[in-house]
Design a protein around this motif. Structure first.
Motif, PDB file in Angstrom:
ATOM      1  N   ALA A   1       0.859  -1.183   0.000  1.00 26.26           N
ATOM      2  CA  ALA A   1       0.000   0.000   0.000  1.00 26.26           C
ATOM      3  C   ALA A   1       0.891   1.227   0.000  1.00 26.26           C
ATOM      4  O   ALA A   1       1.610   1.485   0.978  1.00 26.26           O
ATOM      5  CB  ALA A   1      -0.917  -0.008   1.218  1.00 26.26           C
ATOM      6  N   THR A   2       0.854   1.982  -1.082  1.00 25.39           N
ATOM      7  CA  THR A   2       1.694   3.166  -1.213  1.00 25.39           C
ATOM      8  C   THR A   2       1.096   4.085  -2.276  1.00 25.39           C
ATOM      9  O   THR A   2       0.036   3.792  -2.833  1.00 25.39           O
ATOM     10  CB  THR A   2       3.152   2.780  -1.567  1.00 25.39           C
ATOM     11  N   GLY A   3       1.802   5.199  -2.556  1.00 23.09           N
ATOM     12  CA  GLY A   3       1.293   6.174  -3.506  1.00 23.09           C
ATOM     13  C   GLY A   3       1.680   5.875  -4.942  1.00 23.09           C
ATOM     14  O   GLY A   3       2.386   4.892  -5.231  1.00 23.09           O
ATOM     15  N   PRO A   4       1.283   6.746  -5.875  1.00 27.23           N
ATOM     16  CA  PRO A   4       1.489   6.481  -7.299  1.00 27.23           C
ATOM     17  C   PRO A   4       2.922   6.635  -7.788  1.00 27.23           C
ATOM     18  O   PRO A   4       3.313   6.006  -8.771  1.00 27.23           O
ATOM     19  CB  PRO A   4       0.570   7.499  -7.978  1.00 27.23           C
ATOM     20  N   ALA A   5       3.730   7.465  -7.140  1.00 32.90           N
ATOM     21  CA  ALA A   5       5.084   7.729  -7.640  1.00 32.90           C
ATOM     22  C   ALA A   5       5.955   6.485  -7.638  1.00 32.90           C
ATOM     23  O   ALA A   5       6.861   6.347  -8.467  1.00 32.90           O
ATOM     24  CB  ALA A   5       5.747   8.842  -6.828  1.00 32.90           C
ATOM     25  N   THR A   6       5.708   5.581  -6.709  1.00 35.65           N
ATOM     26  CA  THR A   6       6.539   4.385  -6.585  1.00 35.65           C
ATOM     27  C   THR A   6       5.848   3.134  -7.135  1.00 35.65           C
ATOM     28  O   THR A   6       6.276   2.016  -6.864  1.00 35.65           O
ATOM     29  CB  THR A   6       6.914   4.152  -5.111  1.00 35.65           C
ATOM     30  N   ALA A   7       4.804   3.318  -7.936  1.00 34.52           N
ATOM     31  CA  ALA A   7       4.069   2.174  -8.483  1.00 34.52           C
ATOM     32  C   ALA A   7       4.979   1.267  -9.308  1.00 34.52           C
ATOM     33  O   ALA A   7       4.870   0.034  -9.257  1.00 34.52           O
ATOM     34  CB  ALA A   7       2.903   2.661  -9.333  1.00 34.52           C
ATOM     35  N   ALA A   8       5.897   1.867 -10.073  1.00 31.71           N
ATOM     36  CA  ALA A   8       6.788   1.064 -10.911  1.00 31.71           C
ATOM     37  C   ALA A   8       7.711   0.189 -10.067  1.00 31.71           C
ATOM     38  O   ALA A   8       8.061  -0.931 -10.474  1.00 31.71           O
ATOM     39  CB  ALA A   8       7.613   1.979 -11.817  1.00 31.71           C
ATOM     40  N   ILE A   9       8.110   0.676  -8.899  1.00 30.39           N
ATOM     41  CA  ILE A   9       8.958  -0.124  -8.016  1.00 30.39           C
ATOM     42  C   ILE A   9       8.192  -1.341  -7.520  1.00 30.39           C
ATOM     43  O   ILE A   9       8.708  -2.466  -7.517  1.00 30.39           O
ATOM     44  CB  ILE A   9       9.466   0.727  -6.838  1.00 30.39           C
TER      45      ILE A   9
END
Length: 486
Positions: free
Chosen positions: A34-42
């Protein structure tokens, strides 16, 4: 079995958490991040499921630039960068004053969003970034068991009479922790006293409050941090009263923690005087991630390899120093410029992760150096002879796992206490980034490059630590601690 990982939208926070979670993934268990959109690729690169959860106003997908943030975060970052140019107390004071805006962002709404995620995912275990305060508030209010991962130096969780944001110790290079003037144009420190007057790694390498330090500077910081703690705790308790009025208020929100603490740090470097004060905990050592092969880096390493290795030995790269100030502090390319000049004086190859810094500040770059915005840190540390770092915990623990001694130039937060630990144990040299001269940087580099000769005991301790960290990686220690299974 399902593991839920809750992380702020920052690469430097998510990467070690995701690395720990690979133990669950590799055992065929479900991992949800569960996290934000900026790190979705990670998240995608690790093969995990992802649910959107915004824990704060800022983000960092890998290299942070103030102009890429929302307006308020842009101004906050620029103020922080300016503060780092003034000194340790000024930087820590700025960060203390900013904490009410960047740690408890929309606490009640965020907490409810966290509980919605927990209800939807239905995890068996939850691991939480220790600095995700609104998420911790949610889990405490909801009575949900969880483990805290302290990603920074252990002092990021205050114990005893410590106060969050005020380092319990710092390197002697920062003197009495008062303001320090920067290096002058001629490359000479303008401080009244020498920047690093003590012998390497002796008993004067570390300063603690009250131990002959300039009490005015550090006492003023501590008083500010105490006021921030009281204000932050009041905000926590107001939100807690709305979310779970039946629960008692906190006495210090910065000291709140989960059922188990997972320290992403080697116990061998921790201050033994704090051990009895710690809640139930496990020393993970490090969370070193696997990196994909980088063809350019592999070719650079091969080009510097010994053309005539000993029998039964693979060609080893020529000695080189890996340099990085991380995703935030790479903006201080003025300091990187002095480091580059010191490297040229020592005559050693370098791999420099420039980040958001200005390449022009490095001066003339030798043809056998490798300079890029981003470099695969784990890969290069595995082959490096020494490293220069800002003292971020990921960089420190990855260097220790590789058995690489460091020159550390701490700028902010818990980097000062972390740098003091490296000097205390003999595996690093700490210098003040604003005042360290090129000569001092060069001498620090010579010391760590020649550590086996200059300090064989420290070199032996570092080799033993690296072997221990590689034998049982942090991800395995975390899984065993949370599941009870080896």
């Amino acid at each position: 079995m399902t593991l839920l990982v809750i992380s702020p939208d920052y690469a430097s926070h998510l990467l070690p958490l995701a690395t720990l979670a690979t133990e669950w993934r590799d055992r065929g268990e479900r991992v949800v991040v569960a996290t934000g959109p900026a790190t979705a690729a990670i998240v995608e690169s690790f093969g995990f499921e992802r649910v959107r959860l915004q824990l704060g106003r800022g983000s960092n997908p890998g290299v942070i630039r103030a102009e890429e943030q929302v307006a308020e975060e842009d101004a906050s970052l620029r103020g922080f960068f300016d503060a780092t140019r003034l000194g340790m107390v000024e930087t820590l004071s700025y960060q203390a004053r900013e904490r009410l805006t960047d740690l408890m962002w929309q606490p009640v709404a965020t907490a409810r969003a966290v509980l919605d995620v927990v209800a939807a995912v239905r995890p068996d275990q939850i691991v939480l970034d220790h600095l995700a305060f609104s998420a911790r508030l949610a889990l405490v209010a909801g009575g949900v068991p969880f483990a805290d991962v302290v990603l920074g130096h252990p002092t990021a969780l205050p114990v005893g009479d410590e106060v969050y944001g005020c380092p319990p110790e710092w390197p002697a290079a920062f003197g009495g922790a008062g303001a320090a003037r920067p290096v002058g144009d001629a490359g000479r420190t303008t401080d009244v006293v020498s920047n690093h007057p003590h012998a390497w790694f002796d008993s004067t390498s570390v300063v603690r409050p009250g131990a002959g330090s300039d009490s005015e500077g550090i006492a003023g910081l501590r008083e500010l941090c105490e006021r921030v703690d009281a204000s932050f705790t009041a905000e926590w308790n107001a939100a807690l009263a709305e979310l779970a009025p039946h629960l008692p208020p906190s006495t210090s929100a910065f000291g709140e923690h989960g059922d188990l603490l997972l320290y992403n740090y080697p116990g061998e470097l921790a201050d033994p005087e704090r051990e009895h004060l710690l809640p139930p905990h496990v020393w993970l050592g490090s969370a070193v991630r696997a990196e994909p092969i980088d063809a350019e880096v592999a070719a650079w390493l091969a080009a510097g390899a010994d053309p005539d290795p000993a029998p039964d030995h693979d060609p080893a790269p020529a000695p080189f120093v890996y340099v990085s100030f991380g995703s935030f502090l790479s903006v201080r390319s003025d300091v990187l410029g002095r480091v580059a000049e010191a490297l040229r004086r020592v005559g050693v190859r370098a791999a420099i992760a420039l980040g958001s810094g200005d390449r022009a500040d490095l001066g003339e770059v030798p043809t056998d150096w490798l300079v890029r915005e981003f470099l695969p840190q784990v890969t290069l540390l595995d082959a490096a002879t020494a490293a220069v770092t800002h003292g971020g915990n990921n960089s420190v623990t990855e260097a220790m796992t590789a058995g690489v001694p460091v020159v550390v130039l701490p700028f902010s937060t818990d980097q000062f206490a972390g740098a003091a630990a490296l000097e205390r144990t003999g595996v690093g040299v700490a210098l003040a980034p604003n005042t360290a001269t090129v000569d001092e940087l060069a001498e620090g580099l010579r010391h760590v490059l020649d550590l086996p000769t200059r300090d064989p005991g420290a070199a032996g301790r570092l080799a033993g630590l690296a072997a221990s960290l590689r034998e049982t990686p942090g991800r395995a220690r975390a899984h065993a601690a949370l599941t009870g299974r080896d």
